[in-house]
Design a protein around this motif. Structure first.
Motif, PDB file in Angstrom:
ATOM      1  N   LEU A  73       0.720  -1.207  -0.195  1.00 26.54           N
ATOM      2  CA  LEU A  73      -0.034   0.097  -0.135  1.00 26.54           C
ATOM      3  C   LEU A  73       1.020   1.248  -0.149  1.00 26.54           C
ATOM      4  O   LEU A  73       2.063   1.234   0.413  1.00 26.54           O
ATOM      5  CB  LEU A  73      -1.029   0.074   1.168  1.00 26.54           C
ATOM      6  CG  LEU A  73      -1.555  -1.023   1.447  1.00 26.54           C
ATOM      7  CD1 LEU A  73      -2.823  -1.012   2.577  1.00 26.54           C
ATOM      8  CD2 LEU A  73      -2.790  -1.141   0.190  1.00 26.54           C
ATOM      9  N   CYS A  91      -8.515   6.987   3.587  1.00 27.30           N
ATOM     10  CA  CYS A  91      -7.217   6.092   3.538  1.00 27.30           C
ATOM     11  C   CYS A  91      -7.722   5.113   2.171  1.00 27.30           C
ATOM     12  O   CYS A  91      -6.669   4.744   1.304  1.00 27.30           O
ATOM     13  CB  CYS A  91      -6.827   5.504   4.899  1.00 27.30           C
ATOM     14  SG  CYS A  91      -6.066   6.520   6.082  1.00 27.30           S
ATOM     15  N   SER A 104      -6.263  -3.412  -3.622  1.00 30.98           N
ATOM     16  CA  SER A 104      -5.426  -2.507  -2.550  1.00 30.98           C
ATOM     17  C   SER A 104      -6.652  -1.953  -1.586  1.00 30.98           C
ATOM     18  O   SER A 104      -6.137  -1.820  -0.413  1.00 30.98           O
ATOM     19  CB  SER A 104      -4.926  -1.142  -3.341  1.00 30.98           C
ATOM     20  OG  SER A 104      -3.916  -1.595  -4.134  1.00 30.98           O
ATOM     21  N   THR A 110      -0.139   6.509   3.004  1.00 34.47           N
ATOM     22  CA  THR A 110      -1.255   6.258   3.450  1.00 34.47           C
ATOM     23  C   THR A 110      -1.264   5.411   4.920  1.00 34.47           C
ATOM     24  O   THR A 110      -2.110   5.690   5.681  1.00 34.47           O
ATOM     25  CB  THR A 110      -2.058   5.892   2.565  1.00 34.47           C
ATOM     26  OG1 THR A 110      -2.087   6.591   1.323  1.00 34.47           O
ATOM     27  CG2 THR A 110      -3.629   5.321   2.895  1.00 34.47           C
ATOM     28  N   CYS A 116      -5.724   4.494  -1.254  1.00 34.51           N
ATOM     29  CA  CYS A 116      -5.087   3.306  -1.797  1.00 34.51           C
ATOM     30  C   CYS A 116      -5.586   3.336  -3.136  1.00 34.51           C
ATOM     31  O   CYS A 116      -4.994   2.608  -4.342  1.00 34.51           O
ATOM     32  CB  CYS A 116      -5.557   2.366  -0.997  1.00 34.51           C
ATOM     33  SG  CYS A 116      -4.447   2.304   0.622  1.00 34.51           S
ATOM     34  N   PHE A 143      -6.277  -2.774   2.622  1.00 30.15           N
ATOM     35  CA  PHE A 143      -6.311  -1.867   3.462  1.00 30.15           C
ATOM     36  C   PHE A 143      -7.518  -2.365   4.440  1.00 30.15           C
ATOM     37  O   PHE A 143      -7.372  -1.840   5.707  1.00 30.15           O
ATOM     38  CB  PHE A 143      -6.419  -0.310   2.787  1.00 30.15           C
ATOM     39  CG  PHE A 143      -6.771   0.671   3.856  1.00 30.15           C
ATOM     40  CD1 PHE A 143      -5.633   1.042   4.606  1.00 30.15           C
ATOM     41  CD2 PHE A 143      -7.991   1.128   4.089  1.00 30.15           C
ATOM     42  CE1 PHE A 143      -5.902   2.073   5.665  1.00 30.15           C
ATOM     43  CE2 PHE A 143      -8.266   2.010   5.003  1.00 30.15           C
ATOM     44  CZ  PHE A 143      -7.252   2.633   5.984  1.00 30.15           C
ATOM     45  N   SER A 186      -4.190   5.918  -5.741  1.00 29.61           N
ATOM     46  CA  SER A 186      -2.531   5.825  -5.911  1.00 29.61           C
ATOM     47  C   SER A 186      -2.214   4.486  -7.036  1.00 29.61           C
ATOM     48  O   SER A 186      -1.345   4.560  -7.429  1.00 29.61           O
ATOM     49  CB  SER A 186      -2.128   5.590  -4.487  1.00 29.61           C
ATOM     50  OG  SER A 186      -2.046   6.564  -3.779  1.00 29.61           O
ATOM     51  N   SER A 187      -3.356   3.714  -7.235  1.00 25.55           N
ATOM     52  CA  SER A 187      -2.909   2.699  -8.099  1.00 25.55           C
ATOM     53  C   SER A 187      -2.967   2.939  -9.452  1.00 25.55           C
ATOM     54  O   SER A 187      -2.565   2.353 -10.475  1.00 25.55           O
ATOM     55  CB  SER A 187      -4.244   1.564  -7.958  1.00 25.55           C
ATOM     56  OG  SER A 187      -4.112   1.050  -6.634  1.00 25.55           O
TER      57      SER A 187
END
Length: 205
Positions: free
Chosen positions: A47, A83, A143, A51, A87, A147, A90-91
């Motif tokens: 991750l 959060c 992801s 974050t 995640c 998380f 951000s991918s």
């Protein structure tokens, strides 16, 4: 007396055997859970670093160390959602190095990489490497699940939303992160990401 003693011992042996069996089963479950904690900690490395650190830092503060009221429960829920969203987004980010070696971050699109600060452009011959792919959506979805498993292993979060869980709820809270961790680990090993986006190691390209 000897026969009575032997008869008394025979009556109690199965009970002792059952007790030892239960203890062995309990130790096995505890070892499995302990191993899962370590595996989930390794999964957290997949991750975005910022974050995960933000969640670990703010979780005990927002949840009042698991002793939530209405306000702290809302803040904790907001933290988990933000959060998880981080995640997911951000991918779809990636990075590249320009001719001077400076790293630039961008968002993957169908045409290539859209550089966030607009200070550089990806060379046309390399644009295809950064295009948005279907696997990016799978990575984003997994992801979020990873998380979620990390969040469920956080006792502050669990105590905040489930201060007095039932036996069935405890079984679910124990088994669900284990299953998600196993699936997430297998997925990322089988289909590793090639992107080096925000919060991930810098791109070698």
């Amino acid at each position: 007396m000897d026969e009575e003693s032997r008869h008394h011992d025979q009556e109690h042996r199965p009970l002792l055997g059952d007790s030892n069996s239960r203890n062995n089963q309990t130790n096995f479950i505890q070892n499995a859970i302990s191993q899962t904690f370590r595996s989930t900690a390794h999964l957290a490395n997949l991750l975005p670093t910022g974050t995960v650190l933000a969640f670990q830092l703010l979780s005990p503060i927002f949840s009042n160390q698991g002793r939530c009221d209405v306000a702290s429960r809302s803040m904790t829920a907001g933290l988990v959602i933000l959060c998880g969203l981080s995640c997911f987004l951000s991918s779809f980010t990636d990075s590249f190095r320009d001719d001077k070696g400076a790293v630039h971050y961008g968002i993957a699109t169908l045409r290539g990489l859209w550089v966030i600060d607009g200070s550089a452009t990806v060379p046309p011959e390399e644009a295809a490497e950064f295009r948005l792919k279907f696997i990016d959506f799978l990575h984003a979805f997994m992801s979020v699940l990873v998380f979620a498993a990390v969040a469920l292993f956080d006792q502050n979060v669990v105590n905040c939303f489930y201060p007095t869980p039932s036996e069935e709820t405890m079984e679910l809270l124990t088994a669900l992160p284990v299953g998600v961790g196993a699936i997430g680990s297998a997925f990322f090993i089988t289909f590793p990401t090639t992107r080096h986006g925000v919060g991930f190691p810098l791109s070698p390209r």
